[in-house]
Write a protein that holds these residues in place. Structure first.
Motif, PDB file in Angstrom:
ATOM      1  N   ILE A 133     -20.976   8.103  12.330  1.00 41.53           N
ATOM      2  CA  ILE A 133     -21.407   8.468  11.044  1.00 41.53           C
ATOM      3  C   ILE A 133     -20.302   9.650  10.392  1.00 41.53           C
ATOM      4  N   HIS A 134     -20.075  10.024   8.797  1.00 45.76           N
ATOM      5  CA  HIS A 134     -19.346  10.808   8.356  1.00 45.76           C
ATOM      6  C   HIS A 134     -20.647  12.326   7.667  1.00 45.76           C
ATOM      7  N   LEU A 135     -20.261  12.989   7.651  1.00 45.29           N
ATOM      8  CA  LEU A 135     -21.526  13.401   6.449  1.00 45.29           C
ATOM      9  C   LEU A 135     -20.327  14.749   6.168  1.00 45.29           C
ATOM     10  N   GLY A 136     -20.272  15.012   4.891  1.00 43.55           N
ATOM     11  CA  GLY A 136     -19.402  16.198   4.434  1.00 43.55           C
ATOM     12  C   GLY A 136     -17.924  15.903   3.639  1.00 43.55           C
ATOM     13  N   LYS A 137     -17.186  16.808   3.537  1.00 41.41           N
ATOM     14  CA  LYS A 137     -16.212  16.889   3.030  1.00 41.41           C
ATOM     15  C   LYS A 137     -14.968  15.279   3.611  1.00 41.41           C
ATOM     16  N   TRP A 138     -14.753  14.525   2.053  1.00 44.64           N
ATOM     17  CA  TRP A 138     -13.835  13.607   2.953  1.00 44.64           C
ATOM     18  C   TRP A 138     -12.257  13.394   2.558  1.00 44.64           C
ATOM     19  N   HIS A 139     -12.336  13.631   0.865  1.00 46.20           N
ATOM     20  CA  HIS A 139     -10.707  13.913   1.374  1.00 46.20           C
ATOM     21  C   HIS A 139      -9.876  13.537   1.044  1.00 46.20           C
ATOM     22  N   ILE A 140      -9.861  12.271   1.340  1.00 44.80           N
ATOM     23  CA  ILE A 140      -8.347  11.088   2.141  1.00 44.80           C
ATOM     24  C   ILE A 140      -8.771  10.336   0.597  1.00 44.80           C
ATOM     25  N   VAL A 141      -8.998  10.281  -0.108  1.00 42.54           N
ATOM     26  CA  VAL A 141      -8.927   9.093  -1.233  1.00 42.54           C
ATOM     27  C   VAL A 141      -8.975   9.558  -2.295  1.00 42.54           C
ATOM     28  N   GLY A 142      -8.507   9.765  -2.776  1.00 46.59           N
ATOM     29  CA  GLY A 142      -7.992   9.797  -4.152  1.00 46.59           C
ATOM     30  C   GLY A 142      -9.334   9.791  -5.599  1.00 46.59           C
ATOM     31  N   PRO A 143      -9.280  10.209  -7.260  1.00 48.51           N
ATOM     32  CA  PRO A 143     -10.713   9.593  -7.993  1.00 48.51           C
ATOM     33  C   PRO A 143     -10.056   7.887  -8.452  1.00 48.51           C
ATOM     34  N   TYR A 144      -8.732   8.292  -8.163  1.00 47.92           N
ATOM     35  CA  TYR A 144      -8.111   6.685  -8.623  1.00 47.92           C
ATOM     36  C   TYR A 144      -7.325   6.101  -7.833  1.00 47.92           C
ATOM     37  N   PRO A 145      -8.096   5.418  -6.994  1.00 47.08           N
ATOM     38  CA  PRO A 145      -7.161   5.269  -5.670  1.00 47.08           C
ATOM     39  C   PRO A 145      -6.719   3.745  -6.219  1.00 47.08           C
ATOM     40  N   GLU A 146      -6.503   3.250  -7.002  1.00 44.13           N
ATOM     41  CA  GLU A 146      -6.073   1.820  -7.120  1.00 44.13           C
ATOM     42  C   GLU A 146      -5.006   1.984  -8.139  1.00 44.13           C
ATOM     43  N   LYS A 147      -5.239   2.914  -8.928  1.00 46.38           N
ATOM     44  CA  LYS A 147      -3.722   3.157  -9.959  1.00 46.38           C
ATOM     45  C   LYS A 147      -2.626   3.599  -9.288  1.00 46.38           C
ATOM     46  N   GLU A 148      -3.630   5.027  -8.366  1.00 43.06           N
ATOM     47  CA  GLU A 148      -2.470   5.697  -7.056  1.00 43.06           C
ATOM     48  C   GLU A 148      -1.469   4.223  -6.644  1.00 43.06           C
ATOM     49  N   LEU A 149      -2.049   3.715  -5.694  1.00 40.90           N
ATOM     50  CA  LEU A 149      -1.902   3.206  -4.746  1.00 40.90           C
ATOM     51  C   LEU A 149      -0.852   2.031  -5.106  1.00 40.90           C
ATOM     52  N   ALA A 150      -1.345   2.030  -6.748  1.00 36.95           N
ATOM     53  CA  ALA A 150       0.187   0.889  -7.802  1.00 36.95           C
ATOM     54  C   ALA A 150       1.624   1.970  -8.387  1.00 36.95           C
ATOM     55  N   MET A 151       1.111   3.269  -7.458  1.00 38.69           N
ATOM     56  CA  MET A 151       2.787   3.467  -8.820  1.00 38.69           C
ATOM     57  C   MET A 151       3.297   3.721  -7.459  1.00 38.69           C
ATOM     58  N   ASN A 152       4.363   3.478  -8.323  1.00 41.33           N
ATOM     59  CA  ASN A 152       5.937   3.545  -7.426  1.00 41.33           C
ATOM     60  C   ASN A 152       6.674   5.375  -7.200  1.00 41.33           C
ATOM     61  N   TRP A 153       6.626   5.654  -5.795  1.00 41.15           N
ATOM     62  CA  TRP A 153       7.047   6.697  -5.729  1.00 41.15           C
ATOM     63  C   TRP A 153       8.760   7.304  -5.119  1.00 41.15           C
ATOM     64  N   PRO A 154       8.719   8.340  -5.094  1.00 41.80           N
ATOM     65  CA  PRO A 154       8.037   9.082  -5.624  1.00 41.80           C
ATOM     66  C   PRO A 154       7.592   9.535  -6.769  1.00 41.80           C
ATOM     67  N   ILE A 155       6.417  10.019  -7.488  1.00 42.51           N
ATOM     68  CA  ILE A 155       5.646  10.412  -8.884  1.00 42.51           C
ATOM     69  C   ILE A 155       6.261  11.445  -9.608  1.00 42.51           C
ATOM     70  N   GLN A 156       6.462  11.091 -10.436  1.00 41.92           N
ATOM     71  CA  GLN A 156       7.754  12.627 -11.320  1.00 41.92           C
ATOM     72  C   GLN A 156       5.923  12.997 -11.465  1.00 41.92           C
ATOM     73  N   GLN A 157       5.573  13.345 -11.331  1.00 43.51           N
ATOM     74  CA  GLN A 157       4.105  14.711 -11.992  1.00 43.51           C
ATOM     75  C   GLN A 157       2.779  13.968 -11.343  1.00 43.51           C
ATOM     76  N   LYS A 158       2.043  15.612 -10.861  1.00 45.59           N
ATOM     77  CA  LYS A 158       0.977  15.788 -10.082  1.00 45.59           C
ATOM     78  C   LYS A 158       0.455  14.877 -10.731  1.00 45.59           C
ATOM     79  N   LEU A 159      -0.784  14.532  -9.400  1.00 48.32           N
ATOM     80  CA  LEU A 159      -2.277  13.734  -9.597  1.00 48.32           C
ATOM     81  C   LEU A 159      -2.708  14.537 -10.461  1.00 48.32           C
TER      82      LEU A 159
END
Length: 502
Positions: A133-159
């Motif tokens: 079980i995981h309880l509490g802070k996770w923080h290894i997923v972004g608010p918009y993960p599908e959009k983020e993972l489709a980006m070309n890296w490195p990106i030109q501005q912060k998320l």
């Protein structure tokens, strides 16, 4: 034939003496407690006289306590490294994206989401039969993960991330496409409270809201309300105990990653707040004195609450005869936050590569398996993954950057004293981008933009007050050569504005 037979019996004797009994032992239960923003000196067993942690102090007396346990300066890279066992340059998580300063020339902008190509320790433990079980802070997923993972890296501005009070992301985060990046998609049976956010203040007003996510109702879409909800730290601990009670007969993993003692700083209750407001501060550490006295008193109530809940968990283990077969690891994800605590004995705080920002409290408890003592052996966040694999008897073949700590369970080892530890921060927060090596008593920082060096003798100068780079050029060069070789061997990326070639 006789030689082969003799060799076989010698090998068998070796296994029986050194490894066979370990391999045949029952898999231990594992409790991994990660406190958020708890500084090295914020606990009694590391010298605090203002903050009160009697449960932790008692546990520390029966544990292996690390005086030189290290994380990254901020939570995102620490958690990515903890979960994956990999350095930040491999996952691309260098700091909390919303904290980054500067442009795309000065930074390799950080990722939010740890991709599925990077397995986490819970997945390997689940395959080995652990109920987790995981309880509490996770923080290894972004608010918009599908959009983020489709980006070309490195990106030109912060998320970026949604503002507090904006819950438009929730529906998508409960779909299979995104849930694969949540605990249930990464080896855990259940998630209680883990989201993309690095703090619990999800409701309108965020840090300035009355509840701040710590007081019920929690406004967290991944915490189902209960009638007796009052304080978030209590609730997470109660759910951890309930899970243990339901899985006594199978090895369990309790991933208890408190949101405490991260901002927003809220009083646990008025009685505790008054106690700490009336308690003398400590001029040696700077805790409980000065202009931040009131905020530190509030913070102290959160520290005490966290400690009381760790006491609840250890009491449960003892009452249910689970203590001897349970490995407990307790640590923090980065150094103390300067608005809530203080440590005048170390330089820097959260967000800085100096000791106050990366040195954290840490202990390992396992009766009969771990010899209780303090050690000065330096350890890294990347050491925990291989340690968990070792104690769970998992033959893990994936890439890991740390070393199992099990050889240290009974006594210190010279190999650990001599090994270097590395950091690489390719995006800016409180200072410029840098790479770091800590080896023996020395720590060398190379800033990536201009190549500037800082060298500190941590044994004689724990406050990092004297830069010895010019006074001890041979030491600086030897460490720099090793740092550069590490970067070259691992193809560690440099920000565009770096004058360095490797």
């Amino acid at each position: 034939m006789l030689l082969k037979k003799g060799s076989f019996f010698l090998s068998l004797l070796f296994l029986m003496s050194f490894g066979f009994s370990w391999a045949q032992e029952k898999q231990p239960n594992i409790i991994f407690v990660l406190v958020d923003d708890l500084g090295y000196a914020d606990v009694g067993f590391n010298g605090s006289t203002y903050f009160e942690t009697p449960a932790l102090d008692a546990l520390a007396k029966e544990s292996l306590v690390f005086d030189n346990a290290y994380m990254y300066p901020t939570c995102s890279p620490s958690r990515a490294a903890l979960f994956t066992g990999k350095q930040s340059f491999r996952t691309g998580v260098y700091t909390v994206p919303v904290l980054e300063k500067g442009d795309a020339q000065e930074n390799i902008f950080s990722r939010w989401t740890v991709g599925k190509e990077h397995p986490i320790y819970a997945e390997a433990l689940a395959a080995a039969g652990y109920q987790s079980i995981h309880l509490g802070k996770w923080h290894i997923v972004g608010p918009y993960p599908e959009k983020e993972l489709a980006m070309n890296w490195p990106i030109q501005q912060k998320l970026d991330q949604p503002r507090p009070g904006d819950f438009t992301w929730v529906e998508n985060h409960k779909t299979p496409a995104v849930k694969q990046y949540y605990p249930e998609g990464r080896g855990f049976i259940k998630n209680v409270g883990g989201t993309f956010r690095g703090d619990p203040a999800l409701e309108e007003g965020g840090y300035k809201s009355e509840r701040g996510g710590y007081r019920a109702p929690f406004s967290n879409p991944f915490i189902s309300p209960k009638p007796d909800d009052e304080w978030l730290t209590d609730r997470l601990s109660s759910d951890a105990i309930e899970f243990m009670d339901n899985h006594k007969n199978a090895p369990f993993l309790i991933n208890l990653h408190f949101y405490a003692v991260h901002r927003p700083i809220k009083n646990r209750n008025d009685e505790l707040f008054d106690k700490y407001m009336n308690k003398p501060g400590d001029p040696i550490t700077g805790q409980g004195i000065g202009k931040n006295k009131e905020r530190m008193a509030s913070y102290a109530t959160m520290v005490q609450s966290m400690d009381e809940n760790i006491g609840r968990i250890t009491t449960y283990l003892k009452k249910n005869n689970l203590e001897e077969n349970t490995l407990i690891i307790i640590t923090s994800d980065n150094g103390y936050h300067s608005i809530a605590s203080e440590n005048l004995k170390l330089r820097g705080s959260k967000g800085e590569i100096y000791e106050g920002g990366i040195k954290v409290p840490a202990l390992i408890h396992w009766p009969g398996k771990v010899k209780a003592r303090r050690t000065e052996i330096p350890i890294s966040v990347t050491d925990y993954f291989p340690t968990l694999m070792d104690v769970a008897h998992v033959d893990y073949t994936g890439q890991l950057d740390g070393n199992s700590l099990t050889p240290l369970f009974q006594k210190d080892k010279n190999s650990f004293k001599k090994r270097p530890l590395f950091w690489h921060l390719a995006s800016q927060y409180k200072h410029g981008t840098c790479s770091v090596i800590r080896k023996g008593k020395y720590k060398l920082i190379q800033f990536l933009a201009d190549g500037r060096l800082e060298l500190y003798d941590l044994q004689n100068d724990p406050r990092e007050a004297s830069n010895l780079a010019k006074e001890q050029p041979k030491t600086a060069k030897a460490l720099l050569d090793e740092l550069v070789a590490w970067r070259k061997m691992n193809r560690v990326p440099l920000p565009p504005n770096s004058i360095l070639s490797k």
